[in-house]
Design an enzyme around this catalytic site. Sequence first.
Site, PDB file in Angstrom:
ATOM      1  N   ARG A  43      -9.457  38.581  -2.517  1.00 59.64           N
ATOM      2  CA  ARG A  43      -8.369  39.315  -1.282  1.00 59.64           C
ATOM      3  C   ARG A  43      -7.591  39.905  -2.207  1.00 59.64           C
ATOM      4  O   ARG A  43      -6.809  39.558  -2.812  1.00 59.64           O
ATOM      5  CB  ARG A  43      -8.268  38.129  -0.159  1.00 59.64           C
ATOM      6  CG  ARG A  43      -7.537  37.302  -0.522  1.00 59.64           C
ATOM      7  CD  ARG A  43      -7.056  36.496   0.698  1.00 59.64           C
ATOM      8  NE  ARG A  43      -6.053  34.925   0.137  1.00 59.64           N
ATOM      9  CZ  ARG A  43      -5.263  34.766  -0.150  1.00 59.64           C
ATOM     10  NH1 ARG A  43      -4.357  35.936  -1.092  1.00 59.64           N
ATOM     11  NH2 ARG A  43      -4.714  33.763  -0.995  1.00 59.64           N
ATOM     12  N   ASN A  71      -9.016  33.370  -5.257  1.00 57.96           N
ATOM     13  CA  ASN A  71      -8.931  34.169  -4.247  1.00 57.96           C
ATOM     14  C   ASN A  71      -9.671  36.000  -4.040  1.00 57.96           C
ATOM     15  O   ASN A  71      -9.371  37.066  -4.486  1.00 57.96           O
ATOM     16  CB  ASN A  71      -7.388  34.359  -4.155  1.00 57.96           C
ATOM     17  CG  ASN A  71      -7.103  33.303  -3.767  1.00 57.96           C
ATOM     18  OD1 ASN A  71      -6.985  32.226  -2.991  1.00 57.96           O
ATOM     19  ND2 ASN A  71      -5.681  33.015  -4.416  1.00 57.96           N
ATOM     20  N   ARG A 114      10.437  36.552  -2.551  1.00 56.86           N
ATOM     21  CA  ARG A 114      10.448  36.257  -0.997  1.00 56.86           C
ATOM     22  C   ARG A 114      11.125  35.565   0.336  1.00 56.86           C
ATOM     23  O   ARG A 114      11.845  34.559  -0.226  1.00 56.86           O
ATOM     24  CB  ARG A 114       8.785  34.821  -0.906  1.00 56.86           C
ATOM     25  CG  ARG A 114       7.639  35.588  -1.987  1.00 56.86           C
ATOM     26  CD  ARG A 114       6.754  34.729  -0.770  1.00 56.86           C
ATOM     27  NE  ARG A 114       5.494  34.892  -2.004  1.00 56.86           N
ATOM     28  CZ  ARG A 114       3.784  34.797  -1.705  1.00 56.86           C
ATOM     29  NH1 ARG A 114       3.455  33.997  -0.917  1.00 56.86           N
ATOM     30  NH2 ARG A 114       2.822  34.265  -2.488  1.00 56.86           N
ATOM     31  N   HIS A 169       3.484  24.117  -2.860  1.00 54.07           N
ATOM     32  CA  HIS A 169       2.585  24.020  -3.009  1.00 54.07           C
ATOM     33  C   HIS A 169       2.813  25.827  -2.850  1.00 54.07           C
ATOM     34  O   HIS A 169       0.902  26.823  -2.990  1.00 54.07           O
ATOM     35  CB  HIS A 169       1.087  24.389  -2.561  1.00 54.07           C
ATOM     36  CG  HIS A 169       1.092  22.285  -2.776  1.00 54.07           C
ATOM     37  ND1 HIS A 169       1.169  21.994  -4.656  1.00 54.07           N
ATOM     38  CD2 HIS A 169       1.246  21.344  -2.306  1.00 54.07           C
ATOM     39  CE1 HIS A 169       1.358  20.401  -4.466  1.00 54.07           C
ATOM     40  NE2 HIS A 169       1.254  19.910  -3.076  1.00 54.07           N
TER      41      HIS A 169
END
Lengths: 449, 70
Positions: A291, A289, A337, A234
């Site tokens: 942020r 979210n 990533r 996730h």
Amino acid sequence: MFTKLLIANRGEIAVRIIRAAHQMGIHTVAVYSDADKDSMPVLLADEAVHIGASALAESYLSMDAIFEAASKTGAEAIHPGYGLLSENALFSKGCKERGLVFVGPSPEVLAICGQKAETRKKARLCGLPVVPGSDDVLDKSQLLEIAEQIGYPVLLKASAGGGGIGMGLAKNARALEKEWDRCQSRAERAFGCGAIYLEAALPSVRHIEIQVISDGYGNYIHAFERECSLQRRHQKVVEESPSPHLSPDLRRQLCDWSLSLCQSIGLVGLGTVEFLVDAQNHAYFIEVNPRLQVEHGITEAVCGVDLVALQLQMAAGEPLRLKQGDLVQKGSAIECRLYAEDPMTGFLPKPGYLEHFSYASEEGIRVDTALQAPQEIPPFYDPLLAKLIAWGKDREEARLRAIHALKALQFKGLKQNQEFLIQVLQADDFVSDQYNTQWLEAFAQSLRE
Amino acid sequence: MEVKAQITGTVWKIEAQVGETLEEEDEILIFESMKMEVPLCAPDSGILKELLVSEGESVEEGQVVAILEG
């Protein structure tokens, strides 16, 4: 605008924020733990304050230590980055009480977004379809009955959670009770709140999120979508923008829904509204979210905005000068990533000694990192080593640039997922956009066999 | 049989007790590394004879952390 900003975070995101602040003439203060005493944020910031031992609870999650550093240095504002204290309503409140600007939403907004079951209610009131599930936080006696109503498999999610922590999948009643105990104890430990809610585990879905930007004067705009379906546990691994999957109509619908929800919550600053989209193109709201997101760089690459600079301007009380019509999606961007982990052993984390890391400066490539090898990659923090963002005039150019740049990365001495990322970007399913949230783990499994 | 840590990290939680009979895949303990919890499971069925680590202790990948008697 404030003149001194403390960055309550570490690693690549601390470097990213320091860069934006310096470009705006803002003086920066880094905070650091024992393990990060020689880190890049410490070197780049104008000042640096030691805040404690290496463990997160003793440093980057210690509000007292961070407030003390702000007081000592005369910082006027605190940027929490992502993760850590970024969604903590108490931290935002503590800033307010001390006369510090929190670069993020108010404690009230964070409290709503932090209780996911509460946000689902708000979303439904705004007319957004939500994943079938339970709104109210459950106790164990209600669990089986509600799961039967939703239908197995069900996902257990921490109401105060994020980042895949405290999440579990149950295919039947027996697994549900076991997962309940496990998720509850992990949520309690990670977020200080063990509340759990249930959602149907939808098959074959894509994870698509919308970037919202708002000031404190009622101006709300969006910066389109990010496609974040390539995940393990996730947690996102590869993201792209625009989503190759989304029709113009559905894009418009998701953006409209996101603006309406953020407006109803009263969000100020940056917010991301997350959706699941099934194979029939039905969209379901998951969460907000409130942020900066890890993957904000692909939006910056495609829309030509500096989201961190905008965030700082809005936190300083400046009105949003950018209009919706100023934002267009130009070209395509892919983020990979780089994690210290081994995809061949179920993505197990691999802290250790990094002897060497380097990358080539290439057209259309941005690398966000705080690495300065040789160095130890400690086990205390998340495994993100670097983010490689490739922009191209279209998806294929972005993909080819990303592969080329990944191949040019030089790592020595640490297990990481460089090779795996190349394999993902070269996979036929990725090229032809045939993937969903389960694809990445299945692909890794196929490589292992 | 020696049971080894599959990762470098710390012991977060011990789930089994010395003397307990374990089935294959039963959790012995849970490690924490890089903000991830990783369970260490019994590689085979047997009795947990020794636990060589305690909660909060740091471990290195490959370190023997438990002894299982078949």
